[in-house]
Enzyme design. Structure first.
Site, PDB file in Angstrom:
ATOM      1  CE  LYS A  72       0.286  -3.519  -3.792  1.00 44.26           C
ATOM      2  NZ  LYS A  72       0.095  -4.308  -3.109  1.00 44.26           N
ATOM      3  CB  SER A 148       3.787  -5.316  -2.376  1.00 39.23           C
ATOM      4  OG  SER A 148       1.803  -5.657  -2.905  1.00 39.23           O
ATOM      5  CB  SER A 172       0.652  -6.941  -0.403  1.00 37.33           C
ATOM      6  OG  SER A 172       1.613  -7.233  -0.578  1.00 37.33           O
TER       7      SER A 172
END
Length: 463
Positions: A72, A148, A172
């Site tokens: 990420k 996210s 997330s």
């Protein structure tokens, strides 16, 4: 890439493939889903060649050796900048350094092939006015991958890499895992070092793995924490006490398939020997609200100067969320922390009565991209109010999201399993037993795009 970590690791050691072949295949996939922020073809292939050379001389770093990973774009990787998908941060942060979590992956032989897309600074929703990808769902590209840790989840679900890293502040890891039909683990707070990761809310943030299966998440968790786990080969949950939570998790506008899918999942757990008991989660509304208040306050503290100087450069939803922290008094923040402490104590008592708490991760499947924002460009409460993840960030417990079936439209639904502090092995064992019972033949082999099971699951998108 039609293999998970476990299968790819076996194939590597049996000479059926090579790390170079796995990485070449991963890099060759066209990114039509907005999975990547950037890819690292040269360094990834160099790392793959080293991995193959080491295996050839008998140096085996473990099951992640030679396996492609996505990371990420909040987590520092030396091969390139960390941008947090923001114009504010630019391309300078984190260049040349690895977060501790990434250092541990590399030491285990994992190959980092790219940085995956996210929501700006780990919050908000896509902003079409900004020059960043809006991650799409492999099950239906018109739908959102969830936030996210969007790109990591979509990449794993689409078969672009077998596993990756995400972060979780209010859901997330678990929300995108749920929407994309994969497995995601939010470890106990602090169990995975967070240095080298851009913070959103330091008292809530956690780093964890996303993969197709709980067994794969266990392999990654072992490396991230240095904690050996033992998952039995035979699925058996005899003696496990599972608390079933329904309150607040089944709103009137939930997906119509959810009740039956959830009951089917519970029946599988019971058939494996688990004892099921109805429970209520203490301080549900109060703690969920305290987590969101804490996140916006701590996020505002991180970004206050940039919000003042570069307001327009932030995504609309990001600046709206963070600026909300300016409206909260110090006393309000302190009261939120008191709510968290009360809930921690109550949950400690609950986990004396049960070993695992089970409920739906969300009451809906993946929403359409044009539904995730309201008219002001902020998070749409009609979507985010149906995600049952923030509660658990406030108390530090480990939580796992596992696919458990599909919506009326054929989109993934997810089972959320929570445990006591440091109970990751128990959660992973529970989820692994469940997944093995649902897919005893590990049905998604090469050439099969999807595989129904006794639990109504499908481990691969229909695309």
């Amino acid at each position: 890439m039609n293999s998970d970590v476990t299968d790819a690791a076996t194939a590597l050691r049996q000479g059926e493939t090579s790390s170079v072949a796995l990485v070449t295949e991963a890099l060759a996939v066209e990114d039509e889903l907005g999975v990547y922020r950037t890819r690292f073809p040269e360094s990834a292939l160099a790392a793959a060649r080293r991995a193959d050379a080491e295996l050839a001389i008998g140096r085996d770093r473990g099951p992640l050796h030679g396996i492609p990973f996505g990371v990420k774009d909040l987590i520092a990787v030396a091969e390139g900048p960390t941008t947090a998908q923001s114009l504010v941060l630019g391309d300078g942060w984190g260049t040349g350094i690895d977060a501790t979590a990434v250092t541990r992956l590399k030491a285990a032989g994992a190959v980092i092939i790219g940085k995956t897309s996210t929501m700006e600074f780990g919050c908000g929703v896509p902003d079409p006015a900004k020059p960043f990808p809006a991650p799409r769902n492999p099950w239906d590209p018109d739908r959102w991958a969830g936030g996210s840790s969007s790109g990591t989840a979509a990449g794993v679900a689409a078969g672009m890499f077998p596993a990756g890293l995400g972060t979780d502040t209010a859901g997330s890891i678990r929300m995108p895992a749920a929407f994309c039909g994969i497995t995601g683990l939010m470890p106990t707070y602090g169990r995975v070092p967070a240095d080298g990761c851009l913070p959103l809310a330091r008292s809530l943030d956690r780093i964890g793995p996303l993969a197709r299966t709980a067994r794969d998440c266990a392999l990654v968790f072992e490396v991230l924490t240095g904690t050996p786990l033992a998952l039995p080969e035979t699925p058996d949950l005899t003696g496990l006490r599972i608390g079933v939570v329904r309150e607040h998790h089944f709103p009137d506008d939930a997906d119509p398939a959810l009740p039956d899918v959830f009951e089917t999942a519970l029946a599988v757990l019971a058939d494996l020997g688990a004892a099921l008991t109805e429970v209520r989660l203490p301080q549900w509304a109060e703690l969920s609200g305290a987590v969101l208040l804490t996140a916006c306050c701590e996020g505002f503290a991180e970004h206050q100067d940039d919000l003042l100087a570069r307001w327009a450069d932030f995504h609309r939803s990001t600046r709206g969320f963070l600026a909300g922290g300016a409206m909260v008094s110090g006393a309000g923040y302190v009261r939120a922390q008191r709510v968290r402490e009360v809930a921690r104590r109550a949950l400690a008592e609950l986990f004396e009565e049960v070993d695992v708490v089970a409920g739906p991760t969300a009451s809906i499947g993946a929403p359409y991209l044009d539904e995730v924002s309201d008219e002001a460009g902020q998070q749409n409460p009609a979507v985010f109010g149906k995600v049952n993840t923030p509660y658990w960030n406030g108390v530090g417990n480990p939580v796992l999201a596992v696919p458990m079936g599909t919506t009326a439209d054929g989109l993934p639904l997810s089972l959320q399993l929570a445990g006591d502090l440091f109970a990751e092995e128990l959660l992973l064992r529970t989820a692994d037993a469940y997944q093995r019972a649902c897919r005893p033949a590990r049905a998604w082999k090469a050439g099969q795009s999807s595989s129904p099971s006794s639990c109504g699951q499908s481990s691969r998108p229909r695309r």
